[in-house]
Design a protein around this motif. Structure first.
Motif, PDB file in Angstrom:
ATOM      1  N   ALA A  74       0.836  -1.209   0.000  1.00  0.00           N
ATOM      2  CA  ALA A  74       0.000   0.000   0.000  1.00  0.00           C
ATOM      3  C   ALA A  74       0.866   1.251   0.000  1.00  0.00           C
ATOM      4  O   ALA A  74       0.549   2.254  -0.654  1.00  0.00           O
ATOM      5  N   LEU A  75       1.975   1.195   0.738  1.00  0.00           N
ATOM      6  CA  LEU A  75       2.889   2.334   0.764  1.00  0.00           C
ATOM      7  C   LEU A  75       3.523   2.552  -0.618  1.00  0.00           C
ATOM      8  O   LEU A  75       3.797   3.690  -1.005  1.00  0.00           O
ATOM      9  N   CYS A  76       3.732   1.457  -1.346  1.00  0.00           N
ATOM     10  CA  CYS A  76       4.269   1.591  -2.712  1.00  0.00           C
ATOM     11  C   CYS A  76       3.304   2.340  -3.616  1.00  0.00           C
ATOM     12  O   CYS A  76       3.722   3.125  -4.485  1.00  0.00           O
ATOM     13  N   PHE A  77       2.013   2.138  -3.420  1.00  0.00           N
ATOM     14  CA  PHE A  77       1.037   2.875  -4.227  1.00  0.00           C
ATOM     15  C   PHE A  77       1.034   4.358  -3.860  1.00  0.00           C
ATOM     16  O   PHE A  77       0.782   5.211  -4.711  1.00  0.00           O
ATOM     17  N   VAL A  78       1.288   4.658  -2.594  1.00  0.00           N
ATOM     18  CA  VAL A  78       1.449   6.066  -2.214  1.00  0.00           C
ATOM     19  C   VAL A  78       2.631   6.672  -2.961  1.00  0.00           C
ATOM     20  O   VAL A  78       2.549   7.778  -3.515  1.00  0.00           O
ATOM     21  N   ALA A  79       3.738   5.922  -2.981  1.00  0.00           N
ATOM     22  CA  ALA A  79       4.923   6.402  -3.703  1.00  0.00           C
ATOM     23  C   ALA A  79       4.641   6.540  -5.190  1.00  0.00           C
ATOM     24  O   ALA A  79       5.108   7.486  -5.843  1.00  0.00           O
ATOM     25  N   LEU A  80       3.860   5.613  -5.748  1.00  0.00           N
ATOM     26  CA  LEU A  80       3.506   5.688  -7.164  1.00  0.00           C
ATOM     27  C   LEU A  80       2.758   6.981  -7.473  1.00  0.00           C
ATOM     28  O   LEU A  80       3.040   7.666  -8.465  1.00  0.00           O
ATOM     29  N   GLY A  81       1.807   7.341  -6.609  1.00  0.00           N
ATOM     30  CA  GLY A  81       1.072   8.579  -6.809  1.00  0.00           C
ATOM     31  C   GLY A  81       1.956   9.810  -6.693  1.00  0.00           C
ATOM     32  O   GLY A  81       1.830  10.761  -7.464  1.00  0.00           O
ATOM     33  N   LEU A  82       2.884   9.806  -5.734  1.00  0.00           N
ATOM     34  CA  LEU A  82       3.783  10.949  -5.557  1.00  0.00           C
ATOM     35  C   LEU A  82       4.719  11.103  -6.751  1.00  0.00           C
ATOM     36  O   LEU A  82       4.977  12.223  -7.213  1.00  0.00           O
ATOM     37  N   VAL A  83       5.239   9.984  -7.251  1.00  0.00           N
ATOM     38  CA  VAL A  83       6.119  10.057  -8.425  1.00  0.00           C
ATOM     39  C   VAL A  83       5.363  10.605  -9.628  1.00  0.00           C
ATOM     40  O   VAL A  83       5.880  11.426 -10.389  1.00  0.00           O
ATOM     41  N   ALA A  84       4.121  10.166  -9.788  1.00  0.00           N
ATOM     42  CA  ALA A  84       3.327  10.648 -10.918  1.00  0.00           C
ATOM     43  C   ALA A  84       3.122  12.156 -10.841  1.00  0.00           C
ATOM     44  O   ALA A  84       3.159  12.849 -11.867  1.00  0.00           O
ATOM     45  N   LEU A  85       2.912  12.690  -9.653  1.00  0.00           N
ATOM     46  CA  LEU A  85       2.711  14.133  -9.506  1.00  0.00           C
ATOM     47  C   LEU A  85       3.990  14.921  -9.775  1.00  0.00           C
ATOM     48  O   LEU A  85       3.927  16.106 -10.106  1.00  0.00           O
ATOM     49  N   CYS A  86       5.136  14.273  -9.646  1.00  0.00           N
ATOM     50  CA  CYS A  86       6.420  14.968  -9.812  1.00  0.00           C
ATOM     51  C   CYS A  86       7.047  14.729 -11.185  1.00  0.00           C
ATOM     52  O   CYS A  86       8.173  15.186 -11.423  1.00  0.00           O
ATOM     53  N   ILE A  87       6.347  14.050 -12.073  1.00  0.00           N
ATOM     54  CA  ILE A  87       6.968  13.662 -13.337  1.00  0.00           C
ATOM     55  C   ILE A  87       6.595  14.613 -14.462  1.00  0.00           C
ATOM     56  O   ILE A  87       6.755  14.303 -15.638  1.00  0.00           O
ATOM     57  N   ARG A  88       6.128  15.784 -14.161  1.00  0.00           N
ATOM     58  CA  ARG A  88       5.648  16.751 -15.149  1.00  0.00           C
ATOM     59  C   ARG A  88       6.744  17.113 -16.155  1.00  0.00           C
ATOM     60  O   ARG A  88       7.882  17.407 -15.786  1.00  0.00           O
ATOM     61  N   ASN A  89       6.347  17.072 -17.444  1.00  0.00           N
ATOM     62  CA  ASN A  89       7.208  17.476 -18.570  1.00  0.00           C
ATOM     63  C   ASN A  89       8.459  16.625 -18.709  1.00  0.00           C
ATOM     64  O   ASN A  89       9.458  17.074 -19.271  1.00  0.00           O
ATOM     65  N   ARG A  90       8.411  15.427 -18.209  1.00  0.00           N
ATOM     66  CA  ARG A  90       9.545  14.513 -18.386  1.00  0.00           C
ATOM     67  C   ARG A  90       9.411  13.839 -19.747  1.00  0.00           C
ATOM     68  O   ARG A  90       8.349  13.291 -20.074  1.00  0.00           O
ATOM     69  N   PRO A  91      10.458  13.875 -20.580  1.00  0.00           N
ATOM     70  CA  PRO A  91      10.369  13.231 -21.901  1.00  0.00           C
ATOM     71  C   PRO A  91      10.052  11.757 -21.783  1.00  0.00           C
ATOM     72  O   PRO A  91      10.503  11.064 -20.868  1.00  0.00           O
ATOM     73  N   THR A  92       9.246  11.284 -22.700  1.00  0.00           N
ATOM     74  CA  THR A  92       8.849   9.886 -22.680  1.00  0.00           C
ATOM     75  C   THR A  92       9.996   8.997 -23.142  1.00  0.00           C
ATOM     76  O   THR A  92      10.926   9.442 -23.805  1.00  0.00           O
ATOM     77  N   GLY A  93       9.890   7.737 -22.771  1.00  0.00           N
ATOM     78  CA  GLY A  93      10.835   6.755 -23.270  1.00  0.00           C
ATOM     79  C   GLY A  93      11.969   6.405 -22.338  1.00  0.00           C
ATOM     80  O   GLY A  93      12.728   5.472 -22.606  1.00  0.00           O
ATOM     81  N   ASP A  94      12.120   7.145 -21.209  1.00  0.00           N
ATOM     82  CA  ASP A  94      13.214   6.807 -20.296  1.00  0.00           C
ATOM     83  C   ASP A  94      12.782   5.657 -19.381  1.00  0.00           C
ATOM     84  O   ASP A  94      11.649   5.189 -19.420  1.00  0.00           O
ATOM     85  N   ASP A  95      13.702   5.207 -18.547  1.00  0.00           N
ATOM     86  CA  ASP A  95      13.435   4.033 -17.706  1.00  0.00           C
ATOM     87  C   ASP A  95      12.327   4.303 -16.693  1.00  0.00           C
ATOM     88  O   ASP A  95      11.458   3.454 -16.469  1.00  0.00           O
ATOM     89  N   LEU A  96      12.359   5.494 -16.070  1.00  0.00           N
ATOM     90  CA  LEU A  96      11.341   5.806 -15.068  1.00  0.00           C
ATOM     91  C   LEU A  96       9.961   5.851 -15.705  1.00  0.00           C
ATOM     92  O   LEU A  96       8.984   5.304 -15.174  1.00  0.00           O
ATOM     93  N   GLY A  97       9.863   6.534 -16.857  1.00  0.00           N
ATOM     94  CA  GLY A  97       8.575   6.620 -17.527  1.00  0.00           C
ATOM     95  C   GLY A  97       8.053   5.259 -17.950  1.00  0.00           C
ATOM     96  O   GLY A  97       6.863   4.965 -17.811  1.00  0.00           O
ATOM     97  N   SER A  98       8.951   4.405 -18.462  1.00  0.00           N
ATOM     98  CA  SER A  98       8.539   3.070 -18.869  1.00  0.00           C
ATOM     99  C   SER A  98       8.062   2.254 -17.676  1.00  0.00           C
ATOM    100  O   SER A  98       7.072   1.510 -17.757  1.00  0.00           O
ATOM    101  N   ALA A  99       8.759   2.393 -16.536  1.00  0.00           N
ATOM    102  CA  ALA A  99       8.340   1.685 -15.328  1.00  0.00           C
ATOM    103  C   ALA A  99       6.977   2.176 -14.849  1.00  0.00           C
ATOM    104  O   ALA A  99       6.128   1.382 -14.421  1.00  0.00           O
ATOM    105  N   MET A 100       6.746   3.489 -14.942  1.00  0.00           N
ATOM    106  CA  MET A 100       5.445   4.037 -14.543  1.00  0.00           C
ATOM    107  C   MET A 100       4.333   3.512 -15.451  1.00  0.00           C
ATOM    108  O   MET A 100       3.230   3.196 -14.979  1.00  0.00           O
ATOM    109  N   GLU A 101       4.614   3.414 -16.725  1.00  0.00           N
ATOM    110  CA  GLU A 101       3.599   2.905 -17.649  1.00  0.00           C
ATOM    111  C   GLU A 101       3.247   1.452 -17.327  1.00  0.00           C
ATOM    112  O   GLU A 101       2.074   1.060 -17.384  1.00  0.00           O
ATOM    113  N   GLN A 102       4.260   0.649 -17.004  1.00  0.00           N
ATOM    114  CA  GLN A 102       3.984  -0.745 -16.643  1.00  0.00           C
ATOM    115  C   GLN A 102       3.180  -0.819 -15.346  1.00  0.00           C
ATOM    116  O   GLN A 102       2.260  -1.640 -15.210  1.00  0.00           O
TER     117      GLN A 102
END
Length: 690
Positions: A74-102
């Motif tokens: 459950a704490l990981c889902f909290v972290a997932l939401g926080l990362v999503a809020l901080c990922i603004r204007n990040r170019p697509t295709g990098d490792d973090l973005g791909s992990a978020m998409e999965q």
């Protein structure tokens, strides 16, 4: 009256009934009736030889560890939401973005499972904890019987005013909201960045012509590589669709003829839109314009820019026939009728005027305004098949500007207008300077001698003149020999198609390595920035210009420095508006906040459930099925005093017993009970049970 097997877990009357020891049912009832409130509250002395000691925390350690693990998830889902809020204007295709998409793909499946597992177990842990400390039955019932979102909704029917039930409803509503938020945490969009960048393209003006004449013609004593002919032939062998389309087969943008512009829609700046379906006759050449770096840039965004080009056009032809001469050979020859009249002086004056350089005063010419110096040159096309036709046209030039737009990787010229910067006389062309070699090449491609009669038909040039909408090839199948007589071609079509062939040949000579792409990106190789009409002024100083120190015979030193094996051509310059679209991630803030709130509440309830479990000694007696076995005289366990109390252990002991809801008859009548199948009889309709 039901009959029961002897030796079962109970007997009728005063027989002993077994459950956690042997006792009689009459004795049990009398003891329960005789207890008073004060005796119930009296402390109970535990005898060492009976029962099992309770432990703290109650229940399985494995279950406790599992609930802790669920809290971390459950704490990981909290972290997932926080990362999503901080990922603004990040170019697509990098490792973090791909992990978020999965994670977003797996979230809708994992989150509801996690939510139901952790919340239901935590609520039950709280219920057990409160049960050992005393709790209202309605509260305990709500905690123990809320396992899904629908449960608190149903509880509201019986307890509409319960704050606990409303709170449980809010908690469970977070499950579908949190699951949906995981697939809506972020989205992809494009951010626009507009810049202006310099592009270089093939200079078809005076400087580009001088570059070729000095670098190739004079450098090779007037000869030229045989591969020029092959490049020209390759242009004719493009597919019919490609020749009619806006780009050649190498991806270069083709420049429309000024005649292809729609004059009815001309704007205040002189731009005319170009029809997208022009056909081969709508373009100046079968080759497109080589542009440095365009292939790479158009894949990164949209561009629009203007280029200038000079191309030759032929007048309406005049055709006549003459007798066939046995030495003529067959095919088509092309020649300039008057290019060498008054050769030395005329060549200089006409070349200077073509290049935009001063011409008067260098030669002592009586009258440089005579038709030989001012009128366009005449080209002659001789076609010999069964008879000989002679077609003559005057050749002139057009200076145009084309607007090229690249959208989604597709580039084409969308507008055309006469040049606003190049005002040279249209009657002087590259045929006044060096392009007679193009005529030799066209002759070499389309003509053969009569040495042997093993070759028939005409060359690809003549086939294109005859029909630009068919592939220029004669197969000879079935011995059919269809010869082409160019005197029968419509005059307007002939002049247009012949102009295209001439411009294609000129481009094959002036930029032979420029069409296939992979051009050097070092812009210094292409000379100083300039526009085609003023290319010579950009490399020559004014004094040398006016005193004939720089002429077509004596090029500027700056041009000589440009001549290099690595330079495919002299490059004119233009500024392109480059709209770069960068695909980036953008958070969906409402859904991100919902996931964080939902996960924080789940984590908080999970931690609370884990904490109260650590303080709980009450065994798990709240299983809805195993709970029916406590104090049940119709189900026998082991018969020992230490029969397990915890639901998991008790279910393990009872796992092989066959049970059912059936009927028994006691001293009060027939009643419905839960017991072992061998000792109760099935229920029946029409029987009153108590």
């Amino acid at each position: 009256m039901a009959r029961y097997t002897e030796g079962g877990p109970y007997t009728v009357g005063s027989q002993k009934l077994h459950d956690n020891g042997s006792f009689s049912s009459t004795t049990l009832r009398s003891e329960l009736l005789s207890k008073t409130a004060s005796s119930i509250q009296m402390p109970i002395t535990v005898h060492g030889g009976s029962g099992r000691m309770l432990k703290k925390p109650a229940g399985s350690i494995v279950s406790l560890v599992f609930e802790m693990f669920l809290c971390l998830v459950a704490l990981c889902f909290v972290a997932l939401g926080l990362v999503a809020l901080c990922i603004r204007n990040r170019p697509t295709g990098d490792d973090l973005g791909s992990a978020m998409e999965q994670a977003m793909k797996l979230g809708p499946t994992l989150y509801p499972i996690l939510f139901a597992a952790l919340l239901s177990r935590s609520l039950k842990s709280m219920g057990r904890y409160y049960a050992q400390r005393s709790v209202r039955m309605s509260t305990l019932w709500a905690l123990m019987n809320t396992n899904a979102t629908a449960d608190p909704i149903l509880h509201l029917a019986s307890m509409p005013a319960s704050i606990l039930v409303w709170g449980l409803l809010v908690l469970w509503v977070m499950s579908p909201l949190g699951g949906q938020s995981t697939i809506r945490l972020m989205y992809k969009t494009n951010i626009t960045d507009i810049t202006h960048t310099e592009l270089r393209y093939w200079d078809s003006g005076p400087l580009g012509n001088m570059f070729f004449n000095v670098g190739i013609m004079e450098g090779n004593d007037g000869s030229w590589p045989l591969s020029m002919r092959d490049i020209y032939s390759a242009s004719l062998m493009q597919s019919v669709g490609t020749k009619a389309g806006p780009r050649d087969q190498w991806g270069n943008v083709k420049i429309p003829r000024i005649e292809a512009g729609n004059t009815s829609e001309i704007d205040s700046a002189g731009w005319m839109p170009v029809n997208k379906s022009l056909g081969a006759e709508g373009f100046t050449s079968l080759f497109g314009m080589p542009i440095v770096g365009l292939q790479e840039m158009k894949g990164q965004g949209d561009l629009n820019f203007t280029i200038e080009m000079t191309y030759v056009v032929l007048s309406t032809p005049t055709t006549y026939h003459r007798d066939k001469n046995g030495t003529d050979g067959k095919g088509m020859t092309v020649e300039c009728v008057d290019c060498f009249e008054g050769y030395q002086a005329a060549h200089f004056i006409r070349s200077q005027r073509f290049a935009g350089l001063p011409s008067d005063g260098y030669y002592d010419v009586a009258d440089s305004s005579t038709p030989n110096y001012t009128e366009p040159r005449t080209l002659r096309f001789n076609s010999t098949v069964f008879d000989t036709s002679v077609t003559t046209c005057q050749v002139s030039q057009r200076m145009v500007e084309a607007l090229i737009e690249c959208v989604d990787g597709d580039c084409m010229a969308t507008k055309i207008r006469p040049s606003t910067t190049d005002h040279r006389d249209k009657n002087y062309t590259s045929f006044d300077y060096w392009a007679w070699v193009v005529l030799d090449m066209l002759t070499g491609v389309g003509h053969q001698d009569y040495e042997r009669e093993v070759i028939w038909g005409v060359g690809t040039s003549v086939l294109f003149l005859n029909n630009s909408r068919s592939f220029p090839m004669q197969t000879g199948i079935s011995g059919t020999q269809d010869d082409v007589n160019i005197s029968r071609i419509d005059p307007e079509l002939f002049s247009t198609r012949a102009s295209i062939l001439l411009n294609t040949g000129i481009q094959a000579f002036m930029a032979p390595t420029g069409f296939s792409g992979e051009l050097p990106t070092n812009l210094s190789l292409y000379g100083v920035p300039h526009i085609p009409g003023r290319g010579l002024q950009a490399v020559a100083n004014e004094t040398a210009w006016n005193t004939f120190q720089n002429t077509v015979y004596s090029p500027p030193p700056a041009l000589l420095q440009t001549i290099d094996d690595l330079a495919p051509f002299v490059g004119a310059s233009t500024n392109a508006t480059f709209v770069r679209y960068t695909e980036v991630y953008r958070p969906d803030y409402p859904w991100g906040v919902i996931l964080i709130i939902s996960s924080v509440l789940l984590f908080a309830v999970g931690v609370a459930g884990t904490c109260v479990r650590l303080k709980t000694i009450a065994p798990n007696m709240f299983d809805p099925v195993v709970g029916l076995t406590y104090g049940n005289p119709y189900i026998s366990l082991t018969g020992r005093d230490d029969d397990p109390i915890d639901a998991d252990d008790r279910a393990n002991v009872l796992r092989d017993k066959v049970v059912q809801v059936g009927q028994v008859n006691d001293y009060k009548g027939v009643k419905a009970v839960f017991g072992e199948a061998g000792y109760v009889t099935p229920l029946r309709l029409g029987v009153p049970y108590h």
